[in-house]
Design a protein around this motif. Structure first.
Motif, PDB file in Angstrom:
ATOM      1  N   GLU A 128      64.856 -37.720 106.806  1.00 43.21           N
ATOM      2  CA  GLU A 128      64.635 -36.392 106.227  1.00 43.21           C
ATOM      3  C   GLU A 128      64.212 -36.503 104.767  1.00 43.21           C
ATOM      4  OE1 GLU A 128      64.249 -33.606 107.728  1.00 43.21           O
ATOM      5  OE2 GLU A 128      64.832 -34.434 109.669  1.00 43.21           O
ATOM      6  N   ALA A 129      64.833 -37.412 104.018  1.00 44.64           N
ATOM      7  CA  ALA A 129      64.459 -37.600 102.615  1.00 44.64           C
ATOM      8  C   ALA A 129      63.037 -38.133 102.506  1.00 44.64           C
ATOM      9  CB  ALA A 129      65.444 -38.545 101.922  1.00 44.64           C
ATOM     10  N   ARG A 131      60.630 -37.848 104.737  1.00 48.70           N
ATOM     11  CA  ARG A 131      59.700 -36.806 105.185  1.00 48.70           C
ATOM     12  C   ARG A 131      59.457 -35.803 104.058  1.00 48.70           C
ATOM     13  NH1 ARG A 131      60.306 -33.418 110.717  1.00 48.70           N
ATOM     14  NH2 ARG A 131      62.420 -33.122 109.965  1.00 48.70           N
ATOM     15  N   ALA A 132      60.493 -35.414 103.334  1.00 51.02           N
ATOM     16  CA  ALA A 132      60.334 -34.481 102.210  1.00 51.02           C
ATOM     17  C   ALA A 132      59.436 -35.093 101.125  1.00 51.02           C
ATOM     18  CB  ALA A 132      61.696 -34.103 101.637  1.00 51.02           C
ATOM     19  N   GLU A 133      59.619 -36.383 100.839  1.00 50.17           N
ATOM     20  CA  GLU A 133      58.777 -37.068  99.853  1.00 50.17           C
ATOM     21  C   GLU A 133      57.319 -37.104 100.317  1.00 50.17           C
ATOM     22  OE1 GLU A 133      60.484 -40.929  99.334  1.00 50.17           O
ATOM     23  OE2 GLU A 133      62.371 -40.130  98.572  1.00 50.17           O
ATOM     24  N   ARG A 135      55.817 -35.074 102.409  1.00 48.91           N
ATOM     25  CA  ARG A 135      55.253 -33.723 102.325  1.00 48.91           C
ATOM     26  C   ARG A 135      54.892 -33.372 100.877  1.00 48.91           C
ATOM     27  NH1 ARG A 135      55.379 -30.096 106.311  1.00 48.91           N
ATOM     28  NH2 ARG A 135      56.384 -30.685 108.256  1.00 48.91           N
ATOM     29  N   ALA A 136      55.741 -33.755  99.941  1.00 43.20           N
ATOM     30  CA  ALA A 136      55.471 -33.476  98.526  1.00 43.20           C
ATOM     31  C   ALA A 136      54.207 -34.218  98.072  1.00 43.20           C
ATOM     32  CB  ALA A 136      56.669 -33.866  97.671  1.00 43.20           C
TER      33      ALA A 136
END
Length: 153
Positions: A128-129, A131-133, A135-136
């Protein structure tokens, strides 16, 4: 279905096994894979998993290098020294071994993540971490090119 798509999280049972998601098993069956090749991803706390075609991609790339070069040596260590074969049991489960746990931090749950011609095993919160990176980074690239918020070009 001919590619690994989507992601899901499955629990590891008391014997250290985890069920490979049914859509991923369908891709593996369609490709005729009963044994999986797995290796520790470079730069990510994940395990890359695929059939023999995944190993063959690395071997094809290594064949382009001088077998006495440092690059060939590094690639060989990555493909063979950081690799292992995984087997399915009759119910479509794989064993979550120390090879997997040490590199990923997986304890009791596994995130299966499709990556087209292979898939990855992640510890769910690390996935999840990451994936967030990702996406950013993609959002920053899109904004930097002046693209609108619609579908990709």
């Amino acid at each position: 279905m001919d590619r690994f798509l989507s992601n899901s999280v499955n629990n590891i049972d008391a014997k250290g096994r985890v069920s490979v998601p049914a859509p991923f098993r369908q891709v593996l069956a369609a490709r005729g894979f009963r044994e999986l090749y797995a290796l520790q991803a470079i730069g990510q706390p994940a395990i890359d998993v695929g059939g023999m075609d995944l190993l063959e991609r690395y071997e094809t790339r290594m064949a382009q290098e001088d077998p006495f070069s440092e690059e060939y040596s590094d690639m060989s260590l990555f493909a063979y020294g950081d690799g292992a074969f995984l087997k399915f049991d009759a119910e479509g489960r794989i064993m979550v071994s120390d090879f997997i746990r040490t590199h990923t931090g997986i304890t009791d749950r596994v995130a299966f993540v499709g990556r087209n011609h292979f898939f990855q095993l992640w510890e769910p919160s690390r996935f999840e971490a990451y994936r967030a990176e990702a996406r950013a980074r993609l959002t920053a690239r899109r904004t930097g090119r002046g693209m609108s918020e619609g579908a990709p070009e």
